[in-house]
Scaffold this motif. Structure first.
Motif, PDB file in Angstrom:
ATOM      1  N   ARG A 188       0.810  -1.213   0.000  1.00  0.00           N
ATOM      2  CA  ARG A 188       0.000   0.000   0.000  1.00  0.00           C
ATOM      3  C   ARG A 188       0.847   1.268   0.000  1.00  0.00           C
ATOM      4  O   ARG A 188       0.380   2.338  -0.355  1.00  0.00           O
ATOM      5  CB  ARG A 188      -0.925   0.014   1.212  1.00  0.00           C
ATOM      6  N   TYR A 189       2.104   1.172   0.466  1.00  0.00           N
ATOM      7  CA  TYR A 189       2.982   2.349   0.555  1.00  0.00           C
ATOM      8  C   TYR A 189       3.857   2.521  -0.681  1.00  0.00           C
ATOM      9  O   TYR A 189       4.620   3.465  -0.770  1.00  0.00           O
ATOM     10  CB  TYR A 189       3.877   2.231   1.795  1.00  0.00           C
ATOM     11  N   GLN A 190       3.795   1.625  -1.625  1.00  0.00           N
ATOM     12  CA  GLN A 190       4.626   1.686  -2.822  1.00  0.00           C
ATOM     13  C   GLN A 190       3.856   2.390  -3.937  1.00  0.00           C
ATOM     14  O   GLN A 190       3.356   1.769  -4.872  1.00  0.00           O
ATOM     15  CB  GLN A 190       5.046   0.279  -3.240  1.00  0.00           C
ATOM     16  N   LYS A 191       3.769   3.716  -3.781  1.00  0.00           N
ATOM     17  CA  LYS A 191       3.010   4.508  -4.736  1.00  0.00           C
ATOM     18  C   LYS A 191       3.935   5.401  -5.547  1.00  0.00           C
ATOM     19  O   LYS A 191       4.969   5.844  -5.064  1.00  0.00           O
ATOM     20  CB  LYS A 191       1.980   5.379  -4.017  1.00  0.00           C
ATOM     21  N   GLY A 192       3.577   5.731  -6.779  1.00  0.00           N
ATOM     22  CA  GLY A 192       4.310   6.656  -7.620  1.00  0.00           C
ATOM     23  C   GLY A 192       3.636   8.013  -7.651  1.00  0.00           C
ATOM     24  O   GLY A 192       2.787   8.319  -6.813  1.00  0.00           O
ATOM     25  N   VAL A 193       4.055   8.829  -8.622  1.00  0.00           N
ATOM     26  CA  VAL A 193       3.470  10.157  -8.802  1.00  0.00           C
ATOM     27  C   VAL A 193       2.403  10.068  -9.869  1.00  0.00           C
ATOM     28  O   VAL A 193       2.656   9.570 -10.970  1.00  0.00           O
ATOM     29  CB  VAL A 193       4.550  11.179  -9.191  1.00  0.00           C
ATOM     30  N   SER A 194       1.276  10.579  -9.558  1.00  0.00           N
ATOM     31  CA  SER A 194       0.186  10.532 -10.538  1.00  0.00           C
ATOM     32  C   SER A 194       0.403  11.575 -11.622  1.00  0.00           C
ATOM     33  O   SER A 194       1.160  12.538 -11.454  1.00  0.00           O
ATOM     34  CB  SER A 194      -1.153  10.770  -9.851  1.00  0.00           C
ATOM     35  N   LEU A 195      -0.258  11.393 -12.733  1.00  0.00           N
ATOM     36  CA  LEU A 195      -0.146  12.324 -13.852  1.00  0.00           C
ATOM     37  C   LEU A 195      -0.643  13.705 -13.460  1.00  0.00           C
ATOM     38  O   LEU A 195      -0.054  14.725 -13.851  1.00  0.00           O
ATOM     39  CB  LEU A 195      -0.936  11.792 -15.049  1.00  0.00           C
ATOM     40  N   VAL A 196      -1.681  13.751 -12.679  1.00  0.00           N
ATOM     41  CA  VAL A 196      -2.225  15.045 -12.254  1.00  0.00           C
ATOM     42  C   VAL A 196      -1.214  15.809 -11.392  1.00  0.00           C
ATOM     43  O   VAL A 196      -0.996  17.011 -11.570  1.00  0.00           O
ATOM     44  CB  VAL A 196      -3.547  14.850 -11.480  1.00  0.00           C
ATOM     45  N   GLU A 197      -0.570  15.086 -10.469  1.00  0.00           N
ATOM     46  CA  GLU A 197       0.445  15.728  -9.608  1.00  0.00           C
ATOM     47  C   GLU A 197       1.611  16.240 -10.443  1.00  0.00           C
ATOM     48  O   GLU A 197       2.148  17.321 -10.187  1.00  0.00           O
ATOM     49  CB  GLU A 197       0.929  14.733  -8.563  1.00  0.00           C
ATOM     50  N   LEU A 198       2.022  15.464 -11.435  1.00  0.00           N
ATOM     51  CA  LEU A 198       3.127  15.877 -12.291  1.00  0.00           C
ATOM     52  C   LEU A 198       2.773  17.126 -13.089  1.00  0.00           C
ATOM     53  O   LEU A 198       3.562  18.071 -13.194  1.00  0.00           O
ATOM     54  CB  LEU A 198       3.506  14.737 -13.239  1.00  0.00           C
ATOM     55  N   VAL A 199       1.568  17.158 -13.638  1.00  0.00           N
ATOM     56  CA  VAL A 199       1.120  18.322 -14.414  1.00  0.00           C
ATOM     57  C   VAL A 199       1.039  19.556 -13.531  1.00  0.00           C
ATOM     58  O   VAL A 199       1.455  20.662 -13.924  1.00  0.00           O
ATOM     59  CB  VAL A 199      -0.235  18.030 -15.082  1.00  0.00           C
ATOM     60  N   VAL A 200       0.533  19.423 -12.317  1.00  0.00           N
ATOM     61  CA  VAL A 200       0.428  20.559 -11.399  1.00  0.00           C
ATOM     62  C   VAL A 200       1.813  21.092 -11.052  1.00  0.00           C
ATOM     63  O   VAL A 200       2.055  22.306 -11.033  1.00  0.00           O
ATOM     64  CB  VAL A 200      -0.337  20.148 -10.122  1.00  0.00           C
ATOM     65  N   THR A 201       2.758  20.177 -10.777  1.00  0.00           N
ATOM     66  CA  THR A 201       4.129  20.595 -10.440  1.00  0.00           C
ATOM     67  C   THR A 201       4.783  21.354 -11.588  1.00  0.00           C
ATOM     68  O   THR A 201       5.389  22.410 -11.397  1.00  0.00           O
ATOM     69  CB  THR A 201       4.977  19.373 -10.087  1.00  0.00           C
ATOM     70  N   LEU A 202       4.651  20.809 -12.809  1.00  0.00           N
ATOM     71  CA  LEU A 202       5.248  21.473 -13.974  1.00  0.00           C
ATOM     72  C   LEU A 202       4.601  22.830 -14.226  1.00  0.00           C
ATOM     73  O   LEU A 202       5.278  23.787 -14.632  1.00  0.00           O
ATOM     74  CB  LEU A 202       5.101  20.585 -15.211  1.00  0.00           C
ATOM     75  N   THR A 203       3.312  22.940 -13.983  1.00  0.00           N
ATOM     76  CA  THR A 203       2.623  24.220 -14.169  1.00  0.00           C
ATOM     77  C   THR A 203       3.141  25.263 -13.191  1.00  0.00           C
ATOM     78  O   THR A 203       3.387  26.416 -13.563  1.00  0.00           O
ATOM     79  CB  THR A 203       1.106  24.037 -13.981  1.00  0.00           C
ATOM     80  N   ILE A 204       3.343  24.862 -11.943  1.00  0.00           N
ATOM     81  CA  ILE A 204       3.859  25.794 -10.930  1.00  0.00           C
ATOM     82  C   ILE A 204       5.267  26.244 -11.289  1.00  0.00           C
ATOM     83  O   ILE A 204       5.597  27.434 -11.210  1.00  0.00           O
ATOM     84  CB  ILE A 204       3.829  25.137  -9.539  1.00  0.00           C
ATOM     85  N   VAL A 205       6.109  25.298 -11.715  1.00  0.00           N
ATOM     86  CA  VAL A 205       7.488  25.643 -12.104  1.00  0.00           C
ATOM     87  C   VAL A 205       7.486  26.604 -13.292  1.00  0.00           C
ATOM     88  O   VAL A 205       8.264  27.570 -13.341  1.00  0.00           O
ATOM     89  CB  VAL A 205       8.278  24.371 -12.433  1.00  0.00           C
ATOM     90  N   SER A 206       6.601  26.374 -14.261  1.00  0.00           N
ATOM     91  CA  SER A 206       6.526  27.251 -15.438  1.00  0.00           C
ATOM     92  C   SER A 206       6.102  28.661 -15.055  1.00  0.00           C
ATOM     93  O   SER A 206       6.659  29.648 -15.553  1.00  0.00           O
ATOM     94  CB  SER A 206       5.543  26.670 -16.460  1.00  0.00           C
ATOM     95  N   ILE A 207       5.145  28.764 -14.155  1.00  0.00           N
ATOM     96  CA  ILE A 207       4.673  30.089 -13.718  1.00  0.00           C
ATOM     97  C   ILE A 207       5.783  30.834 -12.985  1.00  0.00           C
ATOM     98  O   ILE A 207       6.030  32.024 -13.238  1.00  0.00           O
ATOM     99  CB  ILE A 207       3.430  29.944 -12.833  1.00  0.00           C
ATOM    100  N   LEU A 208       6.486  30.145 -12.079  1.00  0.00           N
ATOM    101  CA  LEU A 208       7.578  30.782 -11.337  1.00  0.00           C
ATOM    102  C   LEU A 208       8.705  31.220 -12.269  1.00  0.00           C
ATOM    103  O   LEU A 208       9.297  32.284 -12.089  1.00  0.00           O
ATOM    104  CB  LEU A 208       8.115  29.824 -10.264  1.00  0.00           C
ATOM    105  N   SER A 209       8.996  30.399 -13.275  1.00  0.00           N
ATOM    106  CA  SER A 209      10.044  30.755 -14.243  1.00  0.00           C
ATOM    107  C   SER A 209       9.642  31.979 -15.047  1.00  0.00           C
ATOM    108  O   SER A 209      10.449  32.884 -15.281  1.00  0.00           O
ATOM    109  CB  SER A 209      10.321  29.575 -15.179  1.00  0.00           C
ATOM    110  N   ALA A 210       8.389  32.022 -15.485  1.00  0.00           N
ATOM    111  CA  ALA A 210       7.911  33.158 -16.278  1.00  0.00           C
ATOM    112  C   ALA A 210       7.964  34.456 -15.479  1.00  0.00           C
ATOM    113  O   ALA A 210       8.198  35.537 -16.038  1.00  0.00           O
ATOM    114  CB  ALA A 210       6.483  32.892 -16.749  1.00  0.00           C
ATOM    115  N   ILE A 211       7.776  34.363 -14.169  1.00  0.00           N
ATOM    116  CA  ILE A 211       7.823  35.556 -13.323  1.00  0.00           C
ATOM    117  C   ILE A 211       9.257  35.984 -13.035  1.00  0.00           C
ATOM    118  O   ILE A 211       9.585  37.170 -13.059  1.00  0.00           O
ATOM    119  CB  ILE A 211       7.068  35.298 -11.998  1.00  0.00           C
TER     120      ILE A 211
END
Length: 215
Positions: free
Chosen positions: A15-38
């Protein structure tokens, strides 16, 4: 002895052997892109703001090095500021170790900023000359300007006369270069004064109230 797979002693370990979901990955990349643009525009403006200061310090460092080499080697060291190519100038230390130009030895060459980023060929509007009186007048480098550091600590020109000069460093507002527009960006004009009699250098910053010497 047959190999036996060891079972985990942790209850429900799978139960503890989980990966990163696609939604979490997309959210992380979106935040990084916004911070970079600023942040990138701020970083760019910060870098541009201090290019004139960086070039002034670079010129001062090579002049000091040339003066030290002249004293230790007991020979004339020539510093050349070459801006014949506006896209890529250079500052050089040349050892005048012989009677003719063919005997000169290049010791160091460092690139300068392009003239569309840092200008030295004309004075910025309203700059004037650093005071008090008797400080050196302005020198503008649009081609090749040189100063010869002698073994006795003085700095002379080709005719062996002492050089007193103030060099200006400032970023233009316009791109491409417009000679009619000499208004620099506020707080970004720097100056370096060279005293030929002693080889001393003084570093200046232009403020709203005039030139201020930085120790």
């Amino acid at each position: 002895m047959p190999f036996r797979k060891r079972r985990s002693t942790i209850p429900n370990a799978h139960r503890y052997q989980k990966g990163v979901s696609l939604v979490e990955l997309v959210v992380t990349l979106t935040i990084v892109s916004i911070l970079s643009a600023i942040s990138i525009p701020y970083i760019y403006r910060f870098t541009q703001k201090y290019k004139s200061e960086g070039q002034a310090i670079k010129v001062m460092d090579l002049m000091r090095e040339a003066g030290q080499l002249a004293l230790t080697r007991r020979r004339v060291m020539r510093v050349e500021l070459d801006q014949t190519d506006s896209r890529q100038g250079a500052i050089r230390i040349i050892d005048e170790n012989g009677p003719g130009a063919a005997d000169d030895a290049l010791l160091k060459s460092i690139p300068l900023e392009p003239m569309n980023e840092v200008r030295m060929d004309v004075a910025p509007a309203g700059a004037g000359v650093p005071t008090p009186p008797a400080y050196a007048g302005a020198v503008f480098v649009g081609g090749v300007w040189s100063a010869r550091f002698d073994s006795d600590g003085t700095v002379v020109n080709a005719a062996d006369l002492p050089i007193n000069a103030t060099l200006y460093f400032w970023p233009p507002k316009t791109e491409p270069l417009n000679l009619a527009d000499r208004a620099p960006r506020e707080g970004e004009v720097r100056g370096v004064t060279l005293f030929g009699g002693t080889g001393a250098l003084r570093y200046w910053r232009l403020t709203n109230t005039g030139w201020v010497a930085w120790e």
